[in-house]
Design a protein around this motif. Sequence first.
Motif, PDB file in Angstrom:
ATOM      1  N   PHE A  88       0.813  -1.214   0.000  1.00  0.00           N
ATOM      2  CA  PHE A  88       0.000   0.000   0.000  1.00  0.00           C
ATOM      3  C   PHE A  88       0.849   1.267   0.000  1.00  0.00           C
ATOM      4  N   SER A 126      -1.624   4.185   6.181  1.00  0.00           N
ATOM      5  CA  SER A 126      -2.713   4.419   5.235  1.00  0.00           C
ATOM      6  C   SER A 126      -3.982   3.647   5.580  1.00  0.00           C
ATOM      7  N   CYS A 127      -3.997   2.948   6.707  1.00  0.00           N
ATOM      8  CA  CYS A 127      -5.185   2.123   6.990  1.00  0.00           C
ATOM      9  C   CYS A 127      -6.087   2.775   8.025  1.00  0.00           C
ATOM     10  N   THR A 128      -7.332   2.296   8.063  1.00  0.00           N
ATOM     11  CA  THR A 128      -8.250   2.625   9.139  1.00  0.00           C
ATOM     12  C   THR A 128      -8.127   1.515  10.175  1.00  0.00           C
ATOM     13  N   LEU A 140      -7.070  -4.057  10.361  1.00  0.00           N
ATOM     14  CA  LEU A 140      -6.563  -2.983   9.492  1.00  0.00           C
ATOM     15  C   LEU A 140      -7.400  -2.957   8.219  1.00  0.00           C
ATOM     16  N   TRP A 141      -8.017  -1.817   7.912  1.00  0.00           N
ATOM     17  CA  TRP A 141      -8.896  -1.678   6.742  1.00  0.00           C
ATOM     18  C   TRP A 141      -8.222  -0.760   5.733  1.00  0.00           C
ATOM     19  N   PHE A 142      -8.027  -1.247   4.531  1.00  0.00           N
ATOM     20  CA  PHE A 142      -7.400  -0.462   3.468  1.00  0.00           C
ATOM     21  C   PHE A 142      -8.352  -0.375   2.278  1.00  0.00           C
TER      22      PHE A 142
END
Lengths: 419, 419
Positions: A88, A126-128, A140-142
């Motif tokens: 990512f 870069s993740c939520t 981890l949400w991408f």
Amino acid sequence: MKEVTATIITIGDELLIGQTIDTNSAFIGQELTKAGIWLKRRVAVGDVREEILDALAQQSRDNDIILVTGGLGPTADDITKPALCAYFGASLVVHEGALQNVTDIFNRLGKPVTDRNRRQAEVPDSCTVLPNQRGTAPGLWFEKDGVVYVAMPGVPHEMKGLLLDRVLPKIRERFTLPAIAHRTLLIAGKGESEIAEILENFEGSLPPSIKLAYLPAYGMVRLRLTGKGDEQSSLEAAVAARFDLLKGLVAEWMVADEDISLPEAVSRLLKSKGRTLATAESCTGGAIAQMFTARPGASALYNGGVVSYSNEAKQDLLNVSAATLASNGAVSEATVLEMARGARHALRTDYAVATSGIMGPDGGSPEKPVGTVWIAVAGAAEARAQKFSFRFDRARNIELTAHNALNFLRRFVLEMEGE
Amino acid sequence: MKEVTATIITIGDELLIGQTIDTNSAFIGQELTKAGIWLKRRVAVGDVREEILDALAQQSRDNDIILVTGGLGPTADDITKPALCAYFGASLVVHEGALQNVTDIFNRLGKPVTDRNRRQAEVPDSCTVLPNQRGTAPGLWFEKDGVVYVAMPGVPHEMKGLLLDRVLPKIRERFTLPAIAHRTLLIAGKGESEIAEILENFEGSLPPSIKLAYLPAYGMVRLRLTGKGDEQSSLEAAVAARFDLLKGLVAEWMVADEDISLPEAVSRLLKSKGRTLATAESCTGGAIAQMFTARPGASALYNGGVVSYSNEAKQDLLNVSAATLASNGAVSEATVLEMARGARHALRTDYAVATSGIMGPDGGSPEKPVGTVWIAVAGAAEARAQKFSFRFDRARNIELTAHNALNFLRRFVLEMEGE
């Protein structure tokens, strides 16, 4: 409506070398299916950076959602998180909420927080972050090029909590999902291929939007109709109409007309009649007791049981007579009937079920080969026994005996008390 | 030596939708690893022709062996076998040996052979047929562009038989495999991350040919060293030397210095001392009994047990006093001690282990929340109890209680009788 598709990528050498059985994927598959998401594939790769990167790239080509499990534990995350960063274009940063969670967990346990534990709170920038209430590694949400990627720890109860509480709600917000309707029934006493013969015309007559699946399970078959469509209530009506036809065709062997296990079907039957149960297990060695006690609320119907592995236990605890054992042997109609009657008496219940058999690999004889099993049930009015023969390995013979004992009990109770 | 690599392709919607847990892949992974084959990936696809063809093409790009399981049963093979024919440019033909096998099986069962059964004997004409002694669908062995493909039925005991009896011997003939050495030990009572701290330097000092793996298992950790090399005896010596170091570092928590389960370790300990065991289970509901009786030869040490789910069962079968239950409750030190003593007496054994607890989701109270467990052991000289607290779901609480009870028993027996 465009179909929403997903792939599961499981990371971890322990799965490939077979030291861990992958139960996570089955759970995720069930939940995605219920939600109307088509799980296209499952891919398992080892703790190898290039394999992880390849799997992410390949699976994102034709999927909307990539669910990654494993590779985030305290001893394994040196590969997965850097690989995610590379994929990512992200860098690892400490997430304050996740760090607080790690600290809270170790404080509750009264243990010091090590550097290794602290690294669980490092996440790609870069993740939520999806908070994990059951462990130290957050979800981890991408999102990248229209594809959603979610990484979750591989510990089953942590993954389950994250999936149900955090991931699925967020997926429902992000995607428009189709209507889905399932109806399942359980059959016992008839083989898969015989049922398939009976249902050949029925299956051929189904519309393309409704599919029939055969799901074998220890001496039983589950039949499931799955419909997929745009509108929930009309879809459910269409599936229900076909389900009624199906029920009519297999009525003779149907144990339950919903997706429940045989122990659950028997538990419900006994509860509905207000009856109690005892078990007397020789060859199943506690397997039947465990099927009942695994279920919450078992104490309402299950008083307990005896695992009468030795002949002395059969005599002392179940009142089986020494003469019966001497003249018939432990694996016999007479013994298993006395076991059932004895358990019913000793545990003061309405019904009792008993098993005695030779599960293998040793202990067989020409008269009583491995797989010979006697099952008995006893009620207030009468007791009844039946002989079975199984021809598998020890574990499977035990499971088949336990399931057949439950079905034998179920049929007996229905005969005594009516539907 | 060039590494021989493999991928498993599992075919079947039932795996993707999570109705079946994939135990086959773990078994195959273990056997391949033991044989020195690197299982690179596992891929599961549904009963979709294009998905099957894509998986075969993709996985054969960088693997020597492709093992396909599933999709060959009587109700599912309409997709897999035609897909295999398309991939290998083959046509389906009836194989006489396979047909004879189908006929023999149905004759033995006393059932008619249907057309659907007969189709199990149709195989692609470019394959070598591997006879299946446990079922109707034979194994299919293909070679194409230097890659070996083997298709096996998904029924676990059929797949296992084919893999061990037919597939692995043929793979060993066809490929030159490296030397492999594994050593595993089992630890209880210390968490994975604490062990990892202790072993950080040890792990860093390992040569690249030897790897350390952490394999968590219900309250325990398995540690495994794996070496890979060209020559078996020097490799085994190198791994053994590191294994001795490892044992020294974790001696305090080591349950066994080989790859066995806790029930197996306890069974061996009791057998080596010539001692017998009884169980008295409330909250574990037969789980401990089952751990022993699942193992062949259990009757040499295990006399039996009582699943005393109700208070009456505790009184009637285990001689727990009404006064103890009234003043302390079922989940208490006093009750669980009486249960252990009572079971030892009722089943006339040297040792007994007892459990009583609240497994959830209901039944907790502020004084005794869900997860509160009392475990006791009794021997000739004394009985001893310990309180535990678990914080998971019902199934996991039961498993953790059972495993901790076994470890509590193991330590007690060692203390009483010496190593």
